[in-house]
Write a protein that holds these residues in place. Structure first.
Motif, PDB file in Angstrom:
ATOM      1  N   THR A   1     -15.235 -11.840   2.371  1.00  0.00           N
ATOM      2  CA  THR A   1     -15.743 -11.309   1.101  1.00  0.00           C
ATOM      3  C   THR A   1     -16.274 -12.377   0.160  1.00  0.00           C
ATOM      4  OG1 THR A   1     -13.545 -11.427   0.114  1.00  0.00           O
ATOM      5  CG2 THR A   1     -14.163  -9.362   1.178  1.00  0.00           C
TER       6      THR A   1
ATOM      7  N   LEU B   1      -3.833   1.345   4.841  1.00  0.00           N
ATOM      8  CA  LEU B   1      -4.004   0.079   5.556  1.00  0.00           C
ATOM      9  C   LEU B   1      -3.109   0.151   6.789  1.00  0.00           C
ATOM     10  CD1 LEU B   1      -3.943  -2.718   2.828  1.00  0.00           C
ATOM     11  CD2 LEU B   1      -5.909  -1.761   3.987  1.00  0.00           C
TER      12      LEU B   1
ATOM     13  N   LYS C   1      -6.744  -6.161   1.064  1.00  0.00           N
ATOM     14  CA  LYS C   1      -7.940  -5.859   0.287  1.00  0.00           C
ATOM     15  C   LYS C   1      -7.632  -6.103  -1.182  1.00  0.00           C
ATOM     16  CE  LYS C   1      -7.229  -0.837  -0.211  1.00  0.00           C
ATOM     17  NZ  LYS C   1      -7.847   0.495   0.046  1.00  0.00           N
TER      18      LYS C   1
ATOM     19  N   HIS D   1      -8.768  -5.265  -5.430  1.00  0.00           N
ATOM     20  CA  HIS D   1      -9.473  -4.505  -6.457  1.00  0.00           C
ATOM     21  C   HIS D   1      -9.608  -5.431  -7.667  1.00  0.00           C
ATOM     22  CE1 HIS D   1      -8.981  -0.973  -4.007  1.00  0.00           C
ATOM     23  NE2 HIS D   1      -7.662  -1.027  -4.078  1.00  0.00           N
TER      24      HIS D   1
ATOM     25  N   ALA E   1      -9.709 -12.287   5.174  1.00  0.00           N
ATOM     26  CA  ALA E   1     -10.201 -11.388   4.125  1.00  0.00           C
ATOM     27  C   ALA E   1     -10.983 -12.158   3.070  1.00  0.00           C
ATOM     28  CB  ALA E   1      -9.029 -10.651   3.483  1.00  0.00           C
TER      29      ALA E   1
ATOM     30  N   ARG F   1     -16.139  -5.946  -1.602  1.00  0.00           N
ATOM     31  CA  ARG F   1     -14.776  -5.736  -2.096  1.00  0.00           C
ATOM     32  C   ARG F   1     -14.527  -4.262  -2.330  1.00  0.00           C
ATOM     33  NH1 ARG F   1     -16.061 -10.488  -4.395  1.00  0.00           N
ATOM     34  NH2 ARG F   1     -14.696 -12.214  -3.924  1.00  0.00           N
TER      35      ARG F   1
ATOM     36  N   ASN G   1       0.804  -1.222   0.000  1.00  0.00           N
ATOM     37  CA  ASN G   1       0.000   0.000   0.000  1.00  0.00           C
ATOM     38  C   ASN G   1       0.838   1.274   0.000  1.00  0.00           C
ATOM     39  OD1 ASN G   1      -2.039   1.853   2.101  1.00  0.00           O
ATOM     40  ND2 ASN G   1      -2.691   1.197   0.082  1.00  0.00           N
TER      41      ASN G   1
END
Length: 649
Positions: free
Chosen positions: A642, A602, A609, A611, A638, A649, A597
């Motif tokens: 999700t 974060l 996470k 994308h 995670a 997401r 990141n």
């Protein structure tokens, strides 16, 4: 001789394949070339009788060869010497034979001609002899290459049988059922004499790259066609779907909308396919996140109100939608209530096949047959459902998203995508393997010798043989019985013939079609690792920490997940929306970016996470302090959080 006699005689020389045999043999042995006869000698009597030439060149005819030389077998130059001899050089029949041979063999070896046309020892003879020797050497080399190749194939087949036997021995202690299945497959191959008749897969990289460009160009042209047809109304097709949709319910809603179906997946495309462009040009999948009591689903970030009711499609929503369609295809169902209040449900795909989604036979809809109009309505609904699946497959390809391998087994890819039925497919070994892959139960040994009607109930009393097993039995038993589904899927896949996808794929081998149009089955750690591309951020020290973590604990963790509770598939789905990866040979640029990141939004030890629009996994800059155990814990959570909802997401 009359002109008619000469024309008749010379015109029939083309049907005499024996008199000039010495010109055509390869001459590997000296005596092979001694195979020429004068058409007017006693040995050619049967030919002259067949074409009524004996009055012209028979024993009592004016052109008959009555010399011992003209009656014996000769080498090519001997025949030419006979034709040019003082006795026959003025005979129009012999002159015609000579001209015929010059016309036939005067253009060999780059117009040098056959050596037999020239007198031995002259310059032209030497040139022709040298050319013939060169041609003979080339022929011998090619022959040796073919023999060596045949020997290699035999040796390869022998090694494969040894490997197969060893695998069977190993499998005997691991999986008895699979061993029996493979033994049955090999027995069927021997019964039908098809062992080794497999599609070659040794295609060059250059040819593969050409086919990839051809396929991509085809997709681009069709997208451009959609854009051109859309002209003024260049608005993408918007498909709104619930966050956790059920495919059968979704299809039923679109079916009930009729001509108001804004997805254009189940409705007709109008006269002359005038609405086909809507499915060719562009579409957007929008996920509707459920809002309680009609309130808008919004949150505030930095003072700005963000609407969460719709997830914009920049690639991720489309992949998620397609992945869900492929997963739910197997359970796609039509349910109706009959006039006598029975609730009947029919699945459109067989749910008991290991190889993927297989369309059911048309006879599966017969429970509705006694209800007349309802039966007709169910059949029409099934046709539209299947057609919609075909249209979604086309859209999947047009948006550069290969189809899940579970959506269509290889046997039906040949038929639906390549328009190649079992009766046309020369690779019969492959056919049996494809049928075995889908769990097809065949008693080949018991069926051979039975009337075809025994299996197909089609009044065909021809006995089943190894040949018609592929030309009649398999097409009837596995293809024609599913015509409703197959024809409807093809109609959707080609938009009623607007998109000539079958013609394109017909010219390609099946394994190339699978590479281009389908995701790679059997996800392995090596495939995932090959697709990963790290992206480091921060100062040099921080980047070095991230690099050490990615190349060490992260890669080690991925390798450890091989065949472990479908984790790799879940990981790929978390990052991309797909459950499988494209074949890297067809899409070498496909990558999953592992990004550390940049903005540090974060926090320390935060959950990763993803994308899915950009195929990106985002990890904290601290790289979990290099801990593989922390990675396993955080990434597992995670993915679990999700897995049930795209909107999260």
């Amino acid at each position: 001789f009359s002109d008619e006699d000469i024309k008749l005689f010379c015109g029939k020389l083309q049907f005499n394949v024996l008199f000039d045999m010495g010109f055509r043999v390869s001459g590997l042995n000296v005596e092979d070339e001694r195979n020429c006869y004068c058409p007017c000698n006693r040995h050619m009597e049967p030919w002259r009788l067949q074409f009524g030439l004996n009055d012209i060149a028979g024993k009592h005819g004016p052109g008959y060869c009555d010399t011992s030389k003209g009656s014996r077998k000769m080498e090519p130059h001997g025949l030419m010497g006979h034709l040019e001899s003082e006795k026959y050089m003025k005979c129009p029949l012999h002159f015609g034979i000579k001209e015929y041979l010059w016309e036939l063999y005067g253009h060999l070896h780059g117009d040098i001609g056959h050596k037999g046309l020239y007198k031995q020892g002259d310059d032209n003879f030497k040139k022709a002899q040298a050319a013939a020797t060169k041609s003979k050497q080339k022929y011998i080399r090619n022959l040796k290459e073919q023999m060596n190749k045949a020997q290699e194939e035999i040796e390869k087949f022998r090694r494969e049988k040894e490997v197969f036997k060893k695998n069977l021995d190993d499998m005997d202690q691991v999986n008895t059922d699979l061993k029996q299945k493979l033994e049955k497959l090999e027995a069927d191959k021997e019964t039908l004499a098809v062992s080794g008749k497999k599609e070659p897969k040794d295609i060059s990289d250059r040819k593969r790259k050409y086919l990839v460009r051809l396929f991509n160009g085809f997709l681009k042209n069709n997208r451009n066609l959609g854009a051109a047809l859309s002209e003024i109304k260049r608005r993408p097709l918007v498909i709104n779907v619930p966050n956790e949709f059920e495919l059968s319910t979704l299809f039923e809603e679109w079916l009930e909308a009729g001509e108001n179906d804004k997805t254009y997946l189940l409705r007709d495309l109008g006269e002359d396919n005038k609405y086909a462009w809507k499915l060719l040009w562009d579409w957007k999948i929008q996920y509707e996140n459920a809002s309680k009591k009609g309130k808008k689903n919004t949150i505030k970030i930095d003072g700005k109100t963000i609407n969460l009711d719709l997830a914009e499609d920049e690639g991720g929503p489309t992949r998620e939608f397609l992945s869900q369609v492929w997963k739910q295809m197997i359970g796609l169902t039509i349910t109706r209530t009959t006039p006598d209040c029975k609730r009947i449900s029919i699945r459109l795909f067989d749910d008991d096949c290991p190889g993927g989604a297989i369309p059911v036979k048309t006879e599966h809809f017969h429970p509705f047959e006694e209800y007349g109009d309802l039966y007709i309505e169910v059949i029409e609904s099934a046709r539209k459902y299947y057609r919609a699946i075909g249209r979604i497959m086309l859209r999947s390809l047009l948006t550069n998203h290969p189809i899940s391998p579970e959506a269509m087994p290889s046997f039906f890819r040949n038929i639906i995508f390549r328009d190649v039925g079992p009766q046309e497919n020369p690779f019969r070994d492959d056919i049996l393997e494809h049928l075995s892959d889908i769990g097809a139960e065949m008693n080949v040994e018991g069926w051979i010798g039975q009337p075809i009607d025994y299996l197909l109930s089609d009044d065909d009393m021809e006995l089943i043989t190894a040949e018609n097993f592929f030309t009649k039995v398999i097409p009837g038993y596995f293809v024609d019985s599913r015509r409703l589904a197959i024809d409807s899927i093809v109609e959707g896949l080609t938009l009623n013939g607007t998109v000539e996808l079958q013609a394109l794929f017909h010219s390609m081998p099946l394994h190339i079609v699978s590479e281009l149009a389908f995701l790679k089955p059997n996800l392995e750690a090596e495939d995932v690792i090959k697709a990963l591309e790290p992206k480091y951020f921060g100062g040099e020290v921080l980047k070095e920490i991230q690099k050490d973590f990615f190349e060490g604990p992260f890669i080690e963790f991925m390798k450890e997940q091989e065949n472990k509770d479908d984790f790799l598939s879940k990981f790929v789905h978390f990052c991309t929306g797909l459950y499988f990866l494209p074949d890297h040979r067809a899409q070498p640029s496909f990558k999953i970016v592992v990004e550390f990141n940049e903005d540090n939004d974060l926090g320390y030890g935060a959950l990763p996470k993803a994308h899915t629009c950009e195929n990106t996994l985002v990890l904290p800059r601290d790289a979990y302090d290099g801990s593989k155990e922390t990675l396993e814990e955080k990434l597992g959570k995670a993915i679990a959080f999700t897995s049930a909802s795209f909107g999260m997401r």
